[in-house]
Design a protein around this motif. Structure first.
Motif, PDB file in Angstrom:
ATOM      1  N   ARG A 129       0.830  -1.213   0.000  1.00 12.05           N
ATOM      2  CA  ARG A 129       0.000   0.000   0.000  1.00 12.05           C
ATOM      3  C   ARG A 129       0.858   1.254   0.000  1.00 12.05           C
ATOM      4  O   ARG A 129       0.551   2.225  -0.698  1.00 12.05           O
ATOM      5  CB  ARG A 129      -0.937  -0.015   1.205  1.00 12.05           C
ATOM      6  CG  ARG A 129      -1.937  -1.143   1.192  1.00 12.05           C
ATOM      7  CD  ARG A 129      -2.836  -1.137   2.408  1.00 12.05           C
ATOM      8  NE  ARG A 129      -3.669   0.064   2.444  1.00 12.05           N
ATOM      9  CZ  ARG A 129      -4.550   0.308   3.405  1.00 12.05           C
ATOM     10  NH1 ARG A 129      -4.684  -0.555   4.429  1.00 12.05           N
ATOM     11  NH2 ARG A 129      -5.282   1.388   3.385  1.00 12.05           N
ATOM     12  N   ASN A 130       1.936   1.233   0.773  1.00  8.01           N
ATOM     13  CA  ASN A 130       2.814   2.408   0.814  1.00  8.01           C
ATOM     14  C   ASN A 130       3.483   2.639  -0.544  1.00  8.01           C
ATOM     15  O   ASN A 130       3.599   3.784  -1.002  1.00  8.01           O
ATOM     16  CB  ASN A 130       3.876   2.225   1.899  1.00  8.01           C
ATOM     17  CG  ASN A 130       3.300   2.292   3.295  1.00  8.01           C
ATOM     18  OD1 ASN A 130       2.206   2.829   3.502  1.00  8.01           O
ATOM     19  ND2 ASN A 130       4.019   1.741   4.267  1.00  8.01           N
ATOM     20  N   ASP A 133       0.948   3.932  -2.963  1.00 10.37           N
ATOM     21  CA  ASP A 133       0.655   5.326  -2.617  1.00 10.37           C
ATOM     22  C   ASP A 133       1.730   6.261  -3.172  1.00 10.37           C
ATOM     23  O   ASP A 133       1.429   7.327  -3.724  1.00 10.37           O
ATOM     24  CB  ASP A 133       0.563   5.455  -1.097  1.00 10.37           C
ATOM     25  CG  ASP A 133      -0.469   6.470  -0.669  1.00 10.37           C
ATOM     26  OD1 ASP A 133      -1.390   6.748  -1.463  1.00 10.37           O
ATOM     27  OD2 ASP A 133      -0.351   7.007   0.447  1.00 10.37           O
ATOM     28  N   GLN A 136       1.473   6.477  -7.049  1.00 13.19           N
ATOM     29  CA  GLN A 136       0.366   7.322  -7.481  1.00 13.19           C
ATOM     30  C   GLN A 136       0.694   8.796  -7.318  1.00 13.19           C
ATOM     31  O   GLN A 136       0.366   9.617  -8.183  1.00 13.19           O
ATOM     32  CB  GLN A 136      -0.897   6.962  -6.684  1.00 13.19           C
ATOM     33  CG  GLN A 136      -1.432   5.587  -7.015  1.00 13.19           C
ATOM     34  CD  GLN A 136      -2.578   5.161  -6.119  1.00 13.19           C
ATOM     35  OE1 GLN A 136      -3.354   4.284  -6.480  1.00 13.19           O
ATOM     36  NE2 GLN A 136      -2.687   5.752  -4.943  1.00 13.19           N
ATOM     37  N   CYS A 142      -3.964   6.574 -10.632  1.00 13.58           N
ATOM     38  CA  CYS A 142      -4.789   6.045  -9.540  1.00 13.58           C
ATOM     39  C   CYS A 142      -5.082   4.572  -9.786  1.00 13.58           C
ATOM     40  O   CYS A 142      -5.693   4.209 -10.800  1.00 13.58           O
ATOM     41  CB  CYS A 142      -6.093   6.831  -9.437  1.00 13.58           C
ATOM     42  SG  CYS A 142      -7.120   6.335  -8.029  1.00 13.58           S
ATOM     43  N   TRP A 150      -8.843   0.159  -5.257  1.00 11.97           N
ATOM     44  CA  TRP A 150      -8.870   0.560  -3.844  1.00 11.97           C
ATOM     45  C   TRP A 150     -10.247   0.353  -3.224  1.00 11.97           C
ATOM     46  O   TRP A 150     -10.440   0.643  -2.036  1.00 11.97           O
ATOM     47  CB  TRP A 150      -8.491   2.033  -3.710  1.00 11.97           C
ATOM     48  CG  TRP A 150      -7.059   2.324  -4.021  1.00 11.97           C
ATOM     49  CD1 TRP A 150      -6.550   2.791  -5.188  1.00 11.97           C
ATOM     50  CD2 TRP A 150      -5.943   2.151  -3.154  1.00 11.97           C
ATOM     51  NE1 TRP A 150      -5.185   2.937  -5.107  1.00 11.97           N
ATOM     52  CE2 TRP A 150      -4.777   2.546  -3.863  1.00 11.97           C
ATOM     53  CE3 TRP A 150      -5.805   1.696  -1.836  1.00 11.97           C
ATOM     54  CZ2 TRP A 150      -3.516   2.505  -3.300  1.00 11.97           C
ATOM     55  CZ3 TRP A 150      -4.539   1.656  -1.278  1.00 11.97           C
ATOM     56  CH2 TRP A 150      -3.412   2.051  -1.998  1.00 11.97           C
ATOM     57  N   PRO A 155      -7.145   6.478  -1.617  1.00 10.54           N
ATOM     58  CA  PRO A 155      -6.258   7.341  -0.825  1.00 10.54           C
ATOM     59  C   PRO A 155      -6.153   8.750  -1.405  1.00 10.54           C
ATOM     60  O   PRO A 155      -6.567   9.026  -2.543  1.00 10.54           O
ATOM     61  CB  PRO A 155      -4.912   6.614  -0.904  1.00 10.54           C
ATOM     62  CG  PRO A 155      -4.959   5.897  -2.211  1.00 10.54           C
ATOM     63  CD  PRO A 155      -6.392   5.494  -2.417  1.00 10.54           C
ATOM     64  N   SER A 157      -3.539  10.192  -2.417  1.00 13.75           N
ATOM     65  CA  SER A 157      -2.589  10.275  -3.533  1.00 13.75           C
ATOM     66  C   SER A 157      -3.274  10.144  -4.879  1.00 13.75           C
ATOM     67  O   SER A 157      -2.690  10.464  -5.918  1.00 13.75           O
ATOM     68  CB  SER A 157      -1.518   9.189  -3.390  1.00 13.75           C
ATOM     69  OG  SER A 157      -2.109   7.896  -3.367  1.00 13.75           O
TER      70      SER A 157
END
Length: 263
Positions: A129-130, A133, A136, A142, A150, A155, A157
């Motif tokens: 996920r990081n 993120d 993006q 996205c 998602w 998020p 970002s």
């Protein structure tokens, strides 16, 4: 006394200068690739590929310097070491290049399958996920294949600013938050095509470097073998750049008819 044909020595020296330039270009390509593909996250094979490029560039320059020194000094040991390096290098480049060319068409399918295993992103591991993120935020995209990757936890970002909305880079999507529907303006572009573009570009650079070095290694083998052969047989007549005897001109006719004094 020079034992190697001057023309051959000049050609071999120019070859090694060009070989050294190729090594510098490889290092420059590695730097460019590192900047272009920098996303604060580990792309597939990026670090290993960069290390290979830096190593190949540095080794190429060292071998070129060795060959140029051997030609200038007519040092047989240096030339033999250069020849051995060329033989090993050409075999290694062909061994690496042929599988890389055959594997390139499968890169998109393999990468797509690997990324699909990470979906949905909102339930993936924290490291995934990081990284998504960060991708993006820097690539202005996205989701890997869609913003729906998602689900309902899009998020920040993925969100566009007003300038990007005016440029038509965004789309409005609805999502559920607690017990109400809400909308967000997120990037239209997805991340997978951008990542694939960079990886294919990096793959093309690697393949081009490999086969360029393979061709240069074969040429270096031929030139260094010719120089070593001349060093082993220094008394053998040099054929290059000589004029055949049948084309030599004799003395002028008036000298043949001229009688010395006293006759």
């Amino acid at each position: 006394m020079a034992q190697v044909n001057t023309c051959l020595k000049l050609i071999f020296t120019i070859f090694n200068v060009f070989f050294a330039i190729v090594g510098g270009v490889i290092i420059a390509l590695a730097l460019l690739s590192q900047v272009v593909t920098h996303v604060d996250g580990e792309l597939e094979g990026r670090t290993a590929g960069l290390i290979v490029l830096y190593t190949v560039g540095a080794v190429t320059m060292v071998i070129a310097i060795l060959g140029a020194y051997g030609a200038h000094r007519e040092n047989r040991v240096c030339l033999i070491v250069f020849l051995v390096c060329m033989v090993i290098g050409s075999l290694m480049m062909l061994r690496a290049g042929i599988p890389a060319v055959s594997a390139r068409p499968k890169l998109e399918r393999v990468l797509r399958e690997k990324f699909q295993q990470l979906l949905p992103l909102d339930t993936a591991t924290q490291d995934v996920r990081n990284m998504a993120d960060r991708l993006q935020g820097q690539l202005h995209c996205c989701g890997l294949f869609s913003y729906r990757d998602w689900e309902d936890e899009i998020p920040a970002s993925c969100e566009c600013d007003q300038m990007e909305q005016m440029e038509g880079k965004c789309q409005s999507v609805s999502y559920r938050e607690v017990l109400m529907q809400d909308t967000k303006s997120v990037y239209i572009k997805t991340c997978f095509p951008i990542i694939l573009h960079y990886l294919l570009m990096f793959s093309n650079i690697m393949i081009g470097v490999v086969f360029t070095l393979a061709v240069l290694a074969l040429l270096g083998m031929a030139l260094s073998s010719a120089m070593i052969h001349q060093l082993r047989h220094p008394n053998r007549a040099v054929v290059l750049m000589t004029v055949p005897a049948i084309f030599t001109t004799g003395p002028p006719k008036y000298q043949e008819l001229h009688n010395p004094p006293g006759y």
